[in-house]
Design a protein around this motif. Structure first.
Motif, PDB file in Angstrom:
ATOM      1  N   GLU A   1     -12.667  74.381   5.868  1.00 48.54           N
ATOM      2  CA  GLU A   1     -12.954  72.960   6.055  1.00 48.54           C
ATOM      3  C   GLU A   1     -13.209  72.626   7.519  1.00 48.54           C
ATOM      4  O   GLU A   1     -14.146  71.907   7.856  1.00 48.54           O
ATOM      5  N   ASP A   2     -12.366  73.164   8.414  1.00 51.42           N
ATOM      6  CA  ASP A   2     -12.564  72.931   9.841  1.00 51.42           C
ATOM      7  C   ASP A   2     -13.828  73.625  10.341  1.00 51.42           C
ATOM      8  O   ASP A   2     -14.554  73.100  11.188  1.00 51.42           O
ATOM      9  N   ALA A   3     -14.103  74.810   9.809  1.00 54.10           N
ATOM     10  CA  ALA A   3     -15.283  75.569  10.235  1.00 54.10           C
ATOM     11  C   ALA A   3     -16.568  74.830   9.870  1.00 54.10           C
ATOM     12  O   ALA A   3     -17.497  74.730  10.680  1.00 54.10           O
ATOM     13  N   ILE A   4     -16.611  74.302   8.644  1.00 55.63           N
ATOM     14  CA  ILE A   4     -17.823  73.615   8.212  1.00 55.63           C
ATOM     15  C   ILE A   4     -18.013  72.314   8.979  1.00 55.63           C
ATOM     16  O   ILE A   4     -19.136  71.918   9.306  1.00 55.63           O
ATOM     17  N   THR A   5     -16.909  71.645   9.330  1.00 59.39           N
ATOM     18  CA  THR A   5     -16.981  70.424  10.136  1.00 59.39           C
ATOM     19  C   THR A   5     -17.580  70.733  11.500  1.00 59.39           C
ATOM     20  O   THR A   5     -18.456  70.020  11.996  1.00 59.39           O
ATOM     21  N   PHE A   6     -17.098  71.816  12.096  1.00 57.00           N
ATOM     22  CA  PHE A   6     -17.590  72.190  13.414  1.00 57.00           C
ATOM     23  C   PHE A   6     -19.063  72.604  13.356  1.00 57.00           C
ATOM     24  O   PHE A   6     -19.862  72.243  14.227  1.00 57.00           O
ATOM     25  N   ARG A   7     -19.434  73.351  12.326  1.00 63.00           N
ATOM     26  CA  ARG A   7     -20.818  73.809  12.185  1.00 63.00           C
ATOM     27  C   ARG A   7     -21.773  72.619  12.028  1.00 63.00           C
ATOM     28  O   ARG A   7     -22.843  72.569  12.634  1.00 63.00           O
ATOM     29  N   ILE A   8     -21.361  71.652  11.200  1.00 64.68           N
ATOM     30  CA  ILE A   8     -22.185  70.466  11.008  1.00 64.68           C
ATOM     31  C   ILE A   8     -22.293  69.678  12.309  1.00 64.68           C
ATOM     32  O   ILE A   8     -23.365  69.175  12.661  1.00 64.68           O
ATOM     33  N   ALA A   9     -21.188  69.596  13.037  1.00 60.86           N
ATOM     34  CA  ALA A   9     -21.184  68.864  14.310  1.00 60.86           C
ATOM     35  C   ALA A   9     -22.171  69.474  15.299  1.00 60.86           C
ATOM     36  O   ALA A   9     -22.902  68.758  15.992  1.00 60.86           O
ATOM     37  N   LEU A  10     -22.213  70.804  15.372  1.00 60.66           N
ATOM     38  CA  LEU A  10     -23.171  71.471  16.259  1.00 60.66           C
ATOM     39  C   LEU A  10     -24.606  71.126  15.863  1.00 60.66           C
ATOM     40  O   LEU A  10     -25.468  70.896  16.720  1.00 60.66           O
ATOM     41  N   MET A  11     -24.863  71.095  14.554  1.00 66.07           N
ATOM     42  CA  MET A  11     -26.210  70.765  14.069  1.00 66.07           C
ATOM     43  C   MET A  11     -26.556  69.309  14.352  1.00 66.07           C
ATOM     44  O   MET A  11     -27.696  68.991  14.713  1.00 66.07           O
ATOM     45  N   VAL A  12     -25.571  68.417  14.217  1.00 66.39           N
ATOM     46  CA  VAL A  12     -25.802  67.001  14.481  1.00 66.39           C
ATOM     47  C   VAL A  12     -26.147  66.788  15.955  1.00 66.39           C
ATOM     48  O   VAL A  12     -27.069  66.030  16.295  1.00 66.39           O
ATOM     49  N   VAL A  13     -25.436  67.472  16.835  1.00 73.05           N
ATOM     50  CA  VAL A  13     -25.711  67.343  18.269  1.00 73.05           C
ATOM     51  C   VAL A  13     -27.113  67.860  18.589  1.00 73.05           C
ATOM     52  O   VAL A  13     -27.861  67.262  19.373  1.00 73.05           O
ATOM     53  N   LYS A  14     -27.487  68.970  17.964  1.00 76.12           N
ATOM     54  CA  LYS A  14     -28.826  69.535  18.169  1.00 76.12           C
ATOM     55  C   LYS A  14     -29.898  68.550  17.709  1.00 76.12           C
ATOM     56  O   LYS A  14     -30.935  68.373  18.368  1.00 76.12           O
ATOM     57  N   TYR A  15     -29.650  67.921  16.579  1.00 79.91           N
ATOM     58  CA  TYR A  15     -30.579  66.922  16.053  1.00 79.91           C
ATOM     59  C   TYR A  15     -30.691  65.722  16.991  1.00 79.91           C
ATOM     60  O   TYR A  15     -31.795  65.235  17.289  1.00 79.91           O
ATOM     61  N   MET A  16     -29.551  65.245  17.488  1.00 81.85           N
ATOM     62  CA  MET A  16     -29.551  64.091  18.392  1.00 81.85           C
ATOM     63  C   MET A  16     -30.324  64.397  19.674  1.00 81.85           C
ATOM     64  O   MET A  16     -31.101  63.569  20.153  1.00 81.85           O
ATOM     65  N   ARG A  17     -30.129  65.587  20.209  1.00 81.19           N
ATOM     66  CA  ARG A  17     -30.837  65.959  21.432  1.00 81.19           C
ATOM     67  C   ARG A  17     -32.345  66.044  21.203  1.00 81.19           C
ATOM     68  O   ARG A  17     -33.138  65.634  22.052  1.00 81.19           O
ATOM     69  N   TYR A  18     -32.728  66.568  20.057  1.00 82.86           N
ATOM     70  CA  TYR A  18     -34.153  66.668  19.734  1.00 82.86           C
ATOM     71  C   TYR A  18     -34.774  65.278  19.641  1.00 82.86           C
ATOM     72  O   TYR A  18     -35.858  65.028  20.181  1.00 82.86           O
ATOM     73  N   MET A  19     -34.090  64.362  18.955  1.00 85.92           N
ATOM     74  CA  MET A  19     -34.629  63.019  18.774  1.00 85.92           C
ATOM     75  C   MET A  19     -34.683  62.252  20.097  1.00 85.92           C
ATOM     76  O   MET A  19     -35.583  61.447  20.317  1.00 85.92           O
ATOM     77  N   GLU A  20     -33.724  62.504  20.979  1.00 88.38           N
ATOM     78  CA  GLU A  20     -33.728  61.839  22.268  1.00 88.38           C
ATOM     79  C   GLU A  20     -34.893  62.295  23.132  1.00 88.38           C
ATOM     80  O   GLU A  20     -35.443  61.536  23.931  1.00 88.38           O
ATOM     81  N   ASN A  21     -35.291  63.558  22.969  1.00 88.32           N
ATOM     82  CA  ASN A  21     -36.387  64.103  23.770  1.00 88.32           C
ATOM     83  C   ASN A  21     -37.732  63.994  23.085  1.00 88.32           C
ATOM     84  O   ASN A  21     -38.753  64.407  23.632  1.00 88.32           O
ATOM     85  N   TYR A  22     -37.739  63.462  21.849  1.00 91.33           N
ATOM     86  CA  TYR A  22     -38.980  63.388  21.071  1.00 91.33           C
ATOM     87  C   TYR A  22     -39.904  62.357  21.689  1.00 91.33           C
ATOM     88  O   TYR A  22     -39.506  61.249  22.031  1.00 91.33           O
ATOM     89  N   ASP A  23     -41.166  62.760  21.851  1.00 94.75           N
ATOM     90  CA  ASP A  23     -42.167  61.880  22.449  1.00 94.75           C
ATOM     91  C   ASP A  23     -42.822  61.030  21.375  1.00 94.75           C
ATOM     92  O   ASP A  23     -43.691  61.487  20.649  1.00 94.75           O
ATOM     93  N   TYR A  24     -42.418  59.789  21.280  1.00 99.50           N
ATOM     94  CA  TYR A  24     -43.001  58.885  20.287  1.00 99.50           C
ATOM     95  C   TYR A  24     -44.337  58.336  20.775  1.00 99.50           C
ATOM     96  O   TYR A  24     -45.050  57.720  20.050  1.00 99.50           O
TER      97      TYR A  24
END
Length: 362
Positions: free
Chosen positions: A339-362
């Motif tokens: 349960e803790d492992a999957i939470t951490f894994r999802i969190a890493l993916m969420v951060v990666k997604y947030m960084r991508y969207m912040e740098n996305y050129d609209y």
């Protein structure tokens, strides 16, 4: 609309065969293409001939022929010379150009229809009526591919992909935006996932051989009716975006392979920030040193197996346990528990997604 470059190439080809000069003018007497000579001086005669009742006429040493599109005079073809032989050459040449116009118009009509189909701009009744008119089968297995290269902004990318699929007129290649090329691939009844993967890999290899770089290909799910083409296209576009975020080591990505990344991609950014803040109390889960991140990655790869992970990292088991304990102290998550492992894994993916969207050129 057919380009002047194509018309110019056609006239030059006709001249090399017939050994006479040709000139093509629009219905206003303006030169469009010419294989040589001074026939552009016949603008007034061409203008008057376009408004006459005759389909062909000999005027001052030249043969004039009308070329129609949708029952309207589109071009005037001038042939240098007089006599029966020149007249026959002119008739053959005008017939060739006439058929060229028809072929390009049909291609344009199909391309326009396909673009509107992809963008969901057609009513259901229009989809089937226009498909019938354009001789496009409606109940066929298809899949939509989105192809992106660093050269996509160049028309050569579109033409290169059209060349690859030129031997099968059941496939459609078009573009609705500058950033990518879209392929609606016709599938055989027996085609499976591996067959789609094989054909997309062949396209990737072809494009690289042709000098295209940064080739990325994504595709949606297989559809069986033409009305579902837009859905497969939307899936392929999502696969392209999600692939760039979570599968940057892949050049080909299928919508069916996106996994949890597909869900994260649809989360609003404010909700992602709340999740990270609540789980990690304001800390960023990927703000760790490279050694820790490598340890976490290898631990996940080995399905939370401590012994196998320590063996592959060439460290003592107790060293790995120490690193996991340190991580638990900093984050409150013990990665040895699923349960803790999957939470951490999802969190890493969420951060990666947030960084991508912040740098996305609209």
């Amino acid at each position: 609309m057919i380009s002047n470059q194509i018309l110019q190439s056609t006239l030059e080809g006709l001249k090399s065969i017939a050994r006479v000069d040709f000139c093509l003018m629009d219905n206003e007497g303006k030169e469009v293409a010419s294989s040589g000579g001074k026939m552009n001086e016949c603008a007034v005669e061409a203008f008057e001939f376009a408004r006459s009742m005759a389909d062909s006429q000999e005027i001052q040493g030249y043969q004039y022929f009308k070329i129609y599109e949708d029952s309207q005079v589109e071009y005037i073809l001038l042939v240098n010379g007089v006599g029966e032989d020149v007249y026959t050459i002119g008739k053959l040449a005008s017939f060739q150009i006439q058929n060229l116009l028809i072929a390009y118009k049909e291609r344009f009509d199909k391309d326009n229809f396909i673009k509107n189909l992809l963008l969901d701009n057609l009513l259901l009744i229009d989809i089937y009526s226009r498909s019938k008119k354009l001789h496009i089968q409606t109940e066929v297995k298809r899949v939509v591919l989105v192809v992106e290269t660093k050269n996509t902004h160049d028309d050569n990318a579109l033409e290169g992909i059209r060349t690859f699929y030129a031997n099968d007129n059941r496939d459609f290649v078009t573009a609705v935006e500058e950033s990518n090329v879209i392929v609606i691939k016709d599938l055989s009844d027996g085609d499976q996932q591996k067959d789609i993967d094989k054909s997309t890999r062949a396209l990737e290899i072809y494009l690289k051989k042709e000098g295209f770089t940064g080739v990325l290909i994504s595709y949606g799910t297989v559809i069986s009716e033409i009305k579902e083409v837009s859905r497969s296209y939307k899936e392929a576009k999502m696969a392209m975006d999600v692939g760039k975020i979570f599968f940057d080591d892949r050049s080909i990505i299928a919508y069916s392979q996106l996994g949890i990344g597909r869900l994260i991609y649809q989360l609003p950014i404010p909700l992602c920030k709340i999740f990270i803040r609540e789980i990690f109390d304001g800390k960023n889960p990927d703000d760790f040193d490279n050694e820790t991140l490598a340890t976490i990655s290898k631990f996940f790869e080995n399905s939370l197996n401590v012994s196998e992970t320590s063996r592959q990292l060439f460290i003592h088991r107790n060293t790995l346990v120490y690193r996991l304990d340190k991580l638990e102290k900093n984050t409150g998550l013990d990665l040895r528990y699923f349960e803790d492992a999957i939470t951490f894994r999802i969190a890493l993916m969420v951060v990666k997604y947030m960084r991508y969207m912040e740098n996305y050129d609209y």
